[in-house]
Write a protein that holds these residues in place. Sequence first.
Motif, PDB file in Angstrom:
ATOM      1  N   GLU A  75     -14.158  -4.781   6.436  1.00  0.00           N
ATOM      2  CA  GLU A  75     -15.204  -5.385   7.275  1.00  0.00           C
ATOM      3  C   GLU A  75     -14.671  -6.388   8.302  1.00  0.00           C
ATOM      4  O   GLU A  75     -15.143  -6.434   9.427  1.00  0.00           O
ATOM      5  CB  GLU A  75     -16.244  -6.077   6.384  1.00  0.00           C
ATOM      6  N   GLU A  76     -13.704  -7.216   7.905  1.00  0.00           N
ATOM      7  CA  GLU A  76     -13.326  -8.334   8.792  1.00  0.00           C
ATOM      8  C   GLU A  76     -12.149  -7.976   9.699  1.00  0.00           C
ATOM      9  O   GLU A  76     -11.389  -7.063   9.402  1.00  0.00           O
ATOM     10  CB  GLU A  76     -12.975  -9.561   7.946  1.00  0.00           C
ATOM     11  N   THR A 110     -22.545 -11.931   1.437  1.00  0.00           N
ATOM     12  CA  THR A 110     -22.147 -13.261   1.915  1.00  0.00           C
ATOM     13  C   THR A 110     -23.278 -14.273   1.770  1.00  0.00           C
ATOM     14  O   THR A 110     -23.049 -15.425   1.400  1.00  0.00           O
ATOM     15  CB  THR A 110     -21.706 -13.168   3.398  1.00  0.00           C
TER      16      THR A 110
HETATM   17 MG   LIG Z   1     -20.659  -9.428   6.621  1.00  0.00          MG
END
Ligand SMILES: [Mg+2]
Length: 349
Positions: A71-72, A139
């Motif tokens: 994702e990041e 998150t």
């Molecule tokens: Mg996220």
Amino acid sequence: MPYEKEFAAAKKAATLAARLCKKVQKALLQSDVHSKSDKSPVTVADYGSQALVSFILERELPSEPFSLVAEEDSGDLRKESGQDTLKRITELVNDTLASEGSNSFSTLTTDDVLAAIDGGKSEGGSVGRHWVLDPIDGTKGFVRGDQYAIALALLDEGKVVLGVLACPNLPLASIGSNQQLSSSNEVGCLFFAKVGDGTYMQALGGSTQTRVHVCDIDNPEEASFFESFEAAHSSHDLSSSIAEKLGVKAPPVRIDSQAKYGALSRGDGAIYLRFPHKGYREKIWDHAAGSIVVTEAGGIAMDAAGNPLDFSKGKFLDVVSGIIVTNQKLKASLLRAVKEALNEKVSSL
Ligand SMILES: [Mg+2]
Ligand SMILES: Nc1ncnc2c1ncn2[C@@H]1O[C@H](COP(=O)(O)O)[C@@H](OP(=O)(O)O)[C@H]1O
Ligand SMILES: [Mg+2]
Ligand SMILES: [Mg+2]
């Protein structure tokens, strides 16, 4: 045994990433940053978890080509304004690696951490093997002090062949709406599944593994269902209309992250409903690990039209209307209720 080395590496990586995340969440909740909605500690944990998983997978599997869809990305950390955060992430990653106790540990530099994060840039697809990682799924739950998960899966020729879900805040005992009183209030679960081999759970702190199965409820009146805590992620109105049509009596169990898939795989509840609002496109890292954890436990994950989830198309997971997860016995009646509820929604627009 196929994927044995990969499975061991994935469990190790997710367990260590969970250790890093726990440390950050604890500090976050002890300070008052979260009440000022400062998101930086979250970022630190997301990046740190991704760097750690990426680094460990490559280290443990040196003879394999490495491809990771995660994702990041490191964009913000390469800016001047990201330097302090990058230092903090590097410290966290090194502290966590040191706690692993292996002699082969060498200290990572900030550049190593950036490179590890960017190891997650792959686009995935239907050819070859690709790891799929959500370094922190949920998150919002992480910031609230609630549920979150580290979700890691391996795709081979577009199919999920193994998945690991680390859920640091999930109780070892059932969280279902008709849960029995349990003597244990220990939290921290690791779910893992390999294709054809079933799903297992153990305590994140280490314990013997137990095989888990979805529940075998066939009467919807006895079923309970999971959905997102965040109404922005999944329509609570639609799920309540589906539940009503089906005859579900229990109130929804709302928790963040793929911990929902984990809980379902051990029979805490019978159904997971996810109906994102118009225009949202699902990502593979939000479902890859969870889906194999449920299917290997005897369940089924599909889109709202009953199609299997297709992880072979790159980062996105294109689905018709939403995602539903349940056991085999409730599948047909659930699909009927979903169809009715969706038709009513369309005709009321
Ligand atoms: Mg996220
Ligand atoms: N508008 C939206 N609709 C549906 N899902 C969304 C969304 N915005 C974010 N998400 C996804 O929902 C995930 C969390 O799911 P849940 O609600 O089950 O906890 C998020 O994962 P991250 O927390 O990894 O970003 C994010 O990918
Ligand atoms: Mg996610
Ligand atoms: Mg995430």
